[in-house]
Design an enzyme around this catalytic site. Structure first.
Site, PDB file in Angstrom:
ATOM      1  N   CYS A  16       0.978  -1.022  -0.003  1.00  0.00           N
ATOM      2  CA  CYS A  16       0.089  -0.071   0.009  1.00  0.00           C
ATOM      3  C   CYS A  16       0.840   1.437  -0.058  1.00  0.00           C
ATOM      4  O   CYS A  16       1.486   1.293  -0.896  1.00  0.00           O
ATOM      5  CB  CYS A  16      -1.050  -0.023   1.055  1.00  0.00           C
ATOM      6  SG  CYS A  16      -2.470   0.997   0.999  1.00  0.00           S
ATOM      7  N   GLU A  19      -0.757  -8.475   5.070  1.00  0.00           N
ATOM      8  CA  GLU A  19      -0.703  -8.453   6.607  1.00  0.00           C
ATOM      9  C   GLU A  19      -2.005  -8.557   7.256  1.00  0.00           C
ATOM     10  O   GLU A  19      -2.019  -8.869   8.233  1.00  0.00           O
ATOM     11  CB  GLU A  19       0.467  -7.593   6.906  1.00  0.00           C
ATOM     12  CG  GLU A  19      -0.173  -6.128   6.962  1.00  0.00           C
ATOM     13  CD  GLU A  19      -0.581  -5.371   5.950  1.00  0.00           C
ATOM     14  OE1 GLU A  19      -0.547  -5.893   4.600  1.00  0.00           O
ATOM     15  OE2 GLU A  19      -0.975  -4.211   6.002  1.00  0.00           O
ATOM     16  N   HIS A  23      -3.225  -5.489   1.100  1.00  0.00           N
ATOM     17  CA  HIS A  23      -2.877  -5.842   2.349  1.00  0.00           C
ATOM     18  C   HIS A  23      -2.687  -7.014   2.950  1.00  0.00           C
ATOM     19  O   HIS A  23      -3.446  -7.771   3.691  1.00  0.00           O
ATOM     20  CB  HIS A  23      -3.577  -5.048   3.395  1.00  0.00           C
ATOM     21  CG  HIS A  23      -3.229  -3.525   3.469  1.00  0.00           C
ATOM     22  ND1 HIS A  23      -2.240  -2.969   3.980  1.00  0.00           N
ATOM     23  CD2 HIS A  23      -4.057  -2.710   2.613  1.00  0.00           C
ATOM     24  CE1 HIS A  23      -2.535  -1.375   3.535  1.00  0.00           C
ATOM     25  NE2 HIS A  23      -3.458  -1.502   2.947  1.00  0.00           N
TER      26      HIS A  23
END
Lengths: 233, 79
Positions: free
Chosen positions: A86, A205, A203
């Site tokens: 990002c 994560e 994302h």
């Protein structure tokens, strides 16, 4: 094996990345303040998302000048694996470590939703364990994720197999309707020519555990760990 | 001395903001506007220098930070 998570003023996905790496994947991970100019002792770099320097001037334009980015550049030139997520992707673009630039989303809206991605190549350290064609479910959250590059650059990216992820529908078809931000050729993630530097808007994560809605993101980090192990790290 | 720097999107780069503003203008009944492109305007104050030197300095600043030349172009006016 030790993973660096650089932290800039305004990073806000740094703890998510740390959690996914340290507590879910189970690798030694440390935050690295952006003023530090060395990545000595680290084997991979995960540049987290956020709004570094409040997105002043352009997303990532200030962060690219932090001392840690000189270290990231040297680390990448040495072949070390780097992933920018990002805002981390935007910083890599502003740094010139990856080609192209980000525009405001075509819809002019902040998009925050799960999207589907088609893995295009397993040649990066982060996708070695993901067969090309695999569809992953990973969330996006951004206002400026509309990937732009001129036609010559886009053609070169395709030819050199640098497109790593494309937005697609659940069946893996990169349709216009599955593109959340207007990115050229549905591009969600690209790598450098060598393949060791990956930038992506979604994302991983944020979705490394089933209880968060998807564990598909973990596959990138597992791939990275397998890649590093193979190198004897 | 002072300088003005205009950073605008290159031709051929779509401007979603400009397009939205164009459509809002038409909603307001402001007719006759054919296109809107949104850019940035910066005022810079700098130590007195020969205009050529000032321009060189600002050109460097634009290329390295103030503009992203992948998508933007810039114009420098020195007063």
């Amino acid at each position: 094996m030790r993973i660096a998570v650089p932290v800039f003023p305004g990073s806000n996905c740094d703890h998510d990345a740390y959690h996914a790496l340290k507590h879910v994947v189970g690798v030694d991970t440390a935050f690295v303040w952006h003023k530090r100019s060395s990545l000595e002792g680290f084997d991979a770099v995960v540049i987290p998302g956020g709004f570094t320097y409040g997105d002043y001037l352009r997303c990532g334009a200030m962060a690219k000048l932090s001392p840690v980015m000189d270290a990231v550049r040297r680390f990448a030139e040495g072949g070390g694996p780097v992933i920018g997520i990002c805002n981390g992707f935007q910083i890599l673009l502003e740094s010139g470590l990856l080609p192209g630039a980000m525009m405001v989303n075509e819809s002019l809206r902040f998009v925050c939703e799960y999207v589907h991605l088609r893995a295009e190549t397993g040649r990066t350290p982060f996708t070695g364990g993901i067969a090309p064609g695999t569809v992953l479910k990973i969330p996006v959250a951004h206002y400026q994720g509309n990937y732009f590059a001129d036609d010559a650059t886009l053609a070169a990216l395709e030819e050199r197999r640098q497109v790593v992820f494309r937005y697609c529908d659940p069946s893996g078809d990169p349709t216009a309707g599955s593109n959340p931000n207007g990115s050229a050729r549905n591009i969600a993630g690209i790598c450098n020519e060598r393949g060791n530097v990956l930038g992506m808007m979604p994302h991983p994560e944020r979705c490394s555990e089933e209880e968060l809605g998807s564990a598909d993101g973990r596959r990138l980090f597992d791939s990275m760990v397998a890649w590093l192990k193979e190198k004897g790290k | 001395m002072k300088a003005k720097i205009y950073v605008t999107l290159k031709k051929g780069v779509l401007d979603p903001q400009g397009r939205a503003i164009l459509s809002s203008l038409s909603h307001l009944g402001i007719a006759g506007v054919e296109d809107v492109r949104v850019g940035k305007y910066m005022e810079v104050r700098l130590k007195d220098a020969a205009p050529d030197d000032a321009r060189r300095l600002l050109d460097d600043a634009c290329r390295r930070l103030l503009a992203n030349t992948v998508i933007e172009e810039y114009r420098i006016e020195i007063e």
